[in-house]
Design a protein around this motif. Sequence first.
Motif, PDB file in Angstrom:
ATOM      1  N   GLU A 117     -13.436  25.987  10.907  1.00  0.00           N
ATOM      2  CA  GLU A 117     -11.993  25.976  11.164  1.00  0.00           C
ATOM      3  C   GLU A 117     -11.360  27.281  10.690  1.00  0.00           C
ATOM      4  O   GLU A 117     -10.506  27.852  11.379  1.00  0.00           O
ATOM      5  CB  GLU A 117     -11.325  24.798  10.447  1.00  0.00           C
ATOM      6  CG  GLU A 117     -11.596  23.454  11.063  1.00  0.00           C
ATOM      7  CD  GLU A 117     -10.972  22.324  10.267  1.00  0.00           C
ATOM      8  OE1 GLU A 117      -9.976  22.551   9.532  1.00  0.00           O
ATOM      9  OE2 GLU A 117     -11.481  21.186  10.371  1.00  0.00           O
ATOM     10  N   GLU A 124     -12.807  30.145  10.538  1.00  0.00           N
ATOM     11  CA  GLU A 124     -13.205  31.182  11.482  1.00  0.00           C
ATOM     12  C   GLU A 124     -12.284  31.176  12.703  1.00  0.00           C
ATOM     13  O   GLU A 124     -11.845  32.235  13.160  1.00  0.00           O
ATOM     14  CB  GLU A 124     -14.656  30.984  11.906  1.00  0.00           C
ATOM     15  CG  GLU A 124     -15.124  32.038  12.886  1.00  0.00           C
ATOM     16  CD  GLU A 124     -16.530  31.786  13.387  1.00  0.00           C
ATOM     17  OE1 GLU A 124     -17.230  32.773  13.637  1.00  0.00           O
ATOM     18  OE2 GLU A 124     -16.926  30.602  13.555  1.00  0.00           O
ATOM     19  N   GLN A 125     -11.967  30.000  13.223  1.00  0.00           N
ATOM     20  CA  GLN A 125     -11.078  29.921  14.390  1.00  0.00           C
ATOM     21  C   GLN A 125      -9.679  30.410  14.043  1.00  0.00           C
ATOM     22  O   GLN A 125      -9.027  31.091  14.853  1.00  0.00           O
ATOM     23  CB  GLN A 125     -11.060  28.505  14.963  1.00  0.00           C
ATOM     24  CG  GLN A 125     -12.369  28.088  15.605  1.00  0.00           C
ATOM     25  CD  GLN A 125     -12.859  29.068  16.658  1.00  0.00           C
ATOM     26  OE1 GLN A 125     -12.137  29.417  17.599  1.00  0.00           O
ATOM     27  NE2 GLN A 125     -14.092  29.548  16.505  1.00  0.00           N
ATOM     28  N   GLN A 165      -7.831  33.586  15.798  1.00  0.00           N
ATOM     29  CA  GLN A 165      -6.478  33.453  16.349  1.00  0.00           C
ATOM     30  C   GLN A 165      -5.542  34.517  15.769  1.00  0.00           C
ATOM     31  O   GLN A 165      -4.732  35.102  16.483  1.00  0.00           O
ATOM     32  CB  GLN A 165      -5.934  32.052  16.054  1.00  0.00           C
ATOM     33  CG  GLN A 165      -4.569  31.796  16.619  1.00  0.00           C
ATOM     34  CD  GLN A 165      -4.079  30.381  16.306  1.00  0.00           C
ATOM     35  OE1 GLN A 165      -4.804  29.545  15.794  1.00  0.00           O
ATOM     36  NE2 GLN A 165      -2.835  30.127  16.620  1.00  0.00           N
ATOM     37  N   LYS A 213     -12.575  29.599  23.136  1.00  0.00           N
ATOM     38  CA  LYS A 213     -13.217  29.414  21.833  1.00  0.00           C
ATOM     39  C   LYS A 213     -14.434  30.330  21.740  1.00  0.00           C
ATOM     40  O   LYS A 213     -15.329  30.274  22.582  1.00  0.00           O
ATOM     41  CB  LYS A 213     -13.614  27.965  21.624  1.00  0.00           C
ATOM     42  CG  LYS A 213     -14.098  27.689  20.216  1.00  0.00           C
ATOM     43  CD  LYS A 213     -14.282  26.231  19.933  1.00  0.00           C
ATOM     44  CE  LYS A 213     -14.720  26.065  18.494  1.00  0.00           C
ATOM     45  NZ  LYS A 213     -14.893  24.672  18.133  1.00  0.00           N
ATOM     46  N   SER A 241     -16.974  32.598  18.607  1.00  0.00           N
ATOM     47  CA  SER A 241     -17.396  32.612  17.212  1.00  0.00           C
ATOM     48  C   SER A 241     -17.758  34.040  16.833  1.00  0.00           C
ATOM     49  O   SER A 241     -18.393  34.736  17.619  1.00  0.00           O
ATOM     50  CB  SER A 241     -18.585  31.681  17.023  1.00  0.00           C
ATOM     51  OG  SER A 241     -18.992  31.661  15.680  1.00  0.00           O
TER      52      SER A 241
END
Length: 156
Positions: free
Chosen positions: A17, A19-20, A24, A37, A39
Motif C-alpha cells: 500500500e 508503494e502505491q 501516486q 497499477k 510496482s
Amino acid sequence: MYLIRKANLIDLPTLLEFEQSLIQAERPMDVTIKEGKISYYDIAAFIKDPMSEVLLIEHGNEIVASGYAQIKKDRHYLKHDLQGYLGFMYVSEDHRGKGLNKRIVDNLILWCKEKGVNEIRLAVYQENPSAIKAYEKAGFSKHLITMRLDASDFEG
C-alpha cells in the motif's frame, strides 16, 4: 512512541500500500511512469535478500514509515566497488514532519557501514524540494543530474 524495526513478510500488505501511495505521489513529477497499477520494487525479495535491509517504523500497532537499502556492485571505474542504494522512503501523511524518514535513513546508512559500504546513493525528483531538503539535512549532496528528452516531440 515510534519503534523502528526490520520488516518481515507479514508486513507486506501494508508495504505494498505504501508503494502505491509513493507511486501516486510521484506520478505528477514523472511523465514517464505508466498509468494504472504498477510496482517499483520487489519488496518481498528485498526482505529476503541478505544484501538488502527493509526498515519500517511502527506507531502503536500501525506501520507508518518505510525505507530500504540495497548493497549493489558499482561501476568498475569508480573508487569504490560497492554502493548502498536507498529507496522506498515513505512516511504516512499523519506522521510526516516528525523526523521518521531521517531515523530510517540514519539506520540504513549505519547498516551499510556495518557491511563495509561507505558510498551511499539515492534518487529524488527535482520537483520534490521538501525531500531534497530532508536528504541534504541527512548529509546527502546533489551529485549528478539525469536529463531526458521525448524524441517524439523533437523536430531537429
